[in-house]
Design an enzyme around this catalytic site. Sequence first.
Site, PDB file in Angstrom:
ATOM      1  N   LYS A  69     -10.563  -1.750  14.568  1.00  0.00           N
ATOM      2  CA  LYS A  69      -9.714  -2.825  14.055  1.00  0.00           C
ATOM      3  C   LYS A  69      -8.311  -2.618  14.591  1.00  0.00           C
ATOM      4  CE  LYS A  69      -9.081  -6.397  11.422  1.00  0.00           C
ATOM      5  NZ  LYS A  69      -8.395  -7.027  12.578  1.00  0.00           N
ATOM      6  N   LYS A  93      -4.381   4.470  10.115  1.00  0.00           N
ATOM      7  CA  LYS A  93      -3.919   3.438   9.182  1.00  0.00           C
ATOM      8  C   LYS A  93      -5.072   2.937   8.308  1.00  0.00           C
ATOM      9  CE  LYS A  93      -1.032   0.612  11.130  1.00  0.00           C
ATOM     10  NZ  LYS A  93      -0.359  -0.501  11.826  1.00  0.00           N
ATOM     11  N   LYS A 105      -6.956  -1.223  19.605  1.00  0.00           N
ATOM     12  CA  LYS A 105      -5.757  -2.012  19.925  1.00  0.00           C
ATOM     13  C   LYS A 105      -5.974  -2.669  21.271  1.00  0.00           C
ATOM     14  CE  LYS A 105      -1.676  -2.596  17.945  1.00  0.00           C
ATOM     15  NZ  LYS A 105      -1.365  -2.401  16.520  1.00  0.00           N
ATOM     16  N   THR A 189       2.051  -7.890   5.941  1.00  0.00           N
ATOM     17  CA  THR A 189       2.620  -6.637   6.447  1.00  0.00           C
ATOM     18  C   THR A 189       3.990  -6.387   5.809  1.00  0.00           C
ATOM     19  OG1 THR A 189       1.517  -7.151   8.521  1.00  0.00           O
ATOM     20  CG2 THR A 189       2.982  -5.251   8.524  1.00  0.00           C
ATOM     21  N   ASN A 220       7.463 -11.024  12.451  1.00  0.00           N
ATOM     22  CA  ASN A 220       6.665 -11.233  11.237  1.00  0.00           C
ATOM     23  C   ASN A 220       6.901 -10.149  10.181  1.00  0.00           C
ATOM     24  OD1 ASN A 220       3.678 -10.418  10.029  1.00  0.00           O
ATOM     25  ND2 ASN A 220       4.186 -12.584   9.845  1.00  0.00           N
ATOM     26  N   SER A 361      -6.119  -8.163   6.670  1.00  0.00           N
ATOM     27  CA  SER A 361      -7.116  -8.535   7.690  1.00  0.00           C
ATOM     28  C   SER A 361      -8.518  -8.166   7.217  1.00  0.00           C
ATOM     29  CB  SER A 361      -6.842  -7.787   9.001  1.00  0.00           C
ATOM     30  OG  SER A 361      -5.896  -8.471   9.773  1.00  0.00           O
TER      31      SER A 361
HETATM   32  N1  GLU Z   1      -1.281  -5.453  14.308  1.00  0.00           N
HETATM   33  C1  GLU Z   1      -1.251  -5.044  12.949  1.00  0.00           C
HETATM   34  C2  GLU Z   1      -1.095  -3.545  12.826  1.00  0.00           C
HETATM   35  O1  GLU Z   1      -0.548  -2.881  13.684  1.00  0.00           O
HETATM   36  C3  GLU Z   1      -2.443  -5.586  12.169  1.00  0.00           C
HETATM   37  C4  GLU Z   1      -3.776  -5.174  12.692  1.00  0.00           C
HETATM   38  C5  GLU Z   1      -4.932  -5.925  12.064  1.00  0.00           C
HETATM   39  O2  GLU Z   1      -4.708  -6.767  11.225  1.00  0.00           O
HETATM   40  O3  GLU Z   1      -6.051  -5.641  12.482  1.00  0.00           O
HETATM   41  O4  GLU Z   1      -1.439  -2.958  11.846  1.00  0.00           O
END
Ligand code: GLU
Length: 427
Positions: A69, A93, A105, A189, A220, A361
């Site tokens: 994810k 995370k 990523k 976030t 954001n 998410s």
């Molecule tokens: N890009 C965001 C992060 O760095 C969200 C990632 C997601 O929702 O999968 O956590």
Amino acid sequence: METVNEFKLAQQQFDNVARLLNLDPEIGEVLRWPLREFTFRIPVRLDNGSLRVFTGFRVQHNDARGPCKGGIRFHPAETLDTVRGLAMWMTWKCAVADIPLGGGKGGVIVDPVSLTVTEKERLCRGWVDQVWKNIGPRMDVPAPDVGTTPQMMGWMMDEYSKLSGQYTPGVITGKPVGGGGSLGRTEATGYGVIYTVREAMKHLKIDPSKSVAAMQGFGNVTQYAAIGFVEMLGGKVVCVSCWDRDDQVSYTFSKKDGIDPRFLQSITDQYGTIHKDKAREAGYEIEDAEAWLTKEADVLMPGALGGQITGANVSKVHPRVKIVAEGANGPTTPEADEFFKKNNIFNIPDFLCNAGGVTCSYFEGVQNDMNFYWSKDEVLKNLDDKMTSAFHAVLAMSEKEKVYMREAAYMIAIDRVVQAMQLRGWV
Ligand code: GLU
């Protein structure tokens, strides 16, 4: 500005904690590197008829706890190492937030502002065309990040659904509401950052209504962190900052008696650039890029890119600062961390502090699977519960082991991932 290699930083942080944990080096070797990496070329026909070829990435760091994810960044300075580092942080995370997902990523080397809407759509579809066989609701689920938007997620979901022959909203999150997205995802976030700041203030006995924050960025994350700080905590935000495309530099926008984040949001484009003249007219002071770091505040919230607080600038941090809440991924280098530790400044590490986005998410994916959508209140309530319990688990570990919050968060995350790998018989 010092350039920071995110992957080296992520490995360095991991190695430090692996030593503290006495982690078996053979297991460490599995986690120091991503399991799978894809680098590909994306030909895109521009509106003027010419063809431009972009480089895209997807890195899958670890999926022991569930499908990979993590977001996709569109950034001119994107590199494979940036994506690797960020993918690794996503593993920690999701583990620290205790959601059943792994870490991944993606990215494209591009300045999205340089493309028209139709070119952006073709680039998004082209990204999916290259990796669609390697992503999916049970494999790897992308999302937005720096330079990407809910609309882009909508196009990507559509392309995947066409290629796979079935409507598959769960292939990607951060989609627009009404197009398979979740209520609250846009705020998640930034609000998540504020839930952890609220808990840190309780712990440190700081009165939120008398507190001041200085924030970096205005994408954001910072937009909703600033709104949350003012509206949920009753505190004052004295500055935010943003990249100025015309001048090719960042500026800090400040107001001594407190900025109005909703007003600034109303004069900001979709990539977080504030309209300078309108801000000036409204009485905002426009200062240099690093001014945010030097403000007299209780909370410092870096909410832009990585590598922002370094050995070279950390001494400029105001002595009043008590909490550094890392809204961005990887904003603090190890040298700056040492300074914060020495000065007893409370750290809310990035992969805990900004886990609200991926947690929401996860809720979006759950709603897509059920084909049943929750109210915004329900989403935000569940988000607050998850963030609050993740914060307290890390705080408890930090007190028990007498370690810094970042190390405590790593300890919990690494332990959960190693356990999952062992249960599955990988190591
Ligand atoms: N890009 C965001 C992060 O760095 C969200 C990632 C997601 O929702 O999968 O956590």
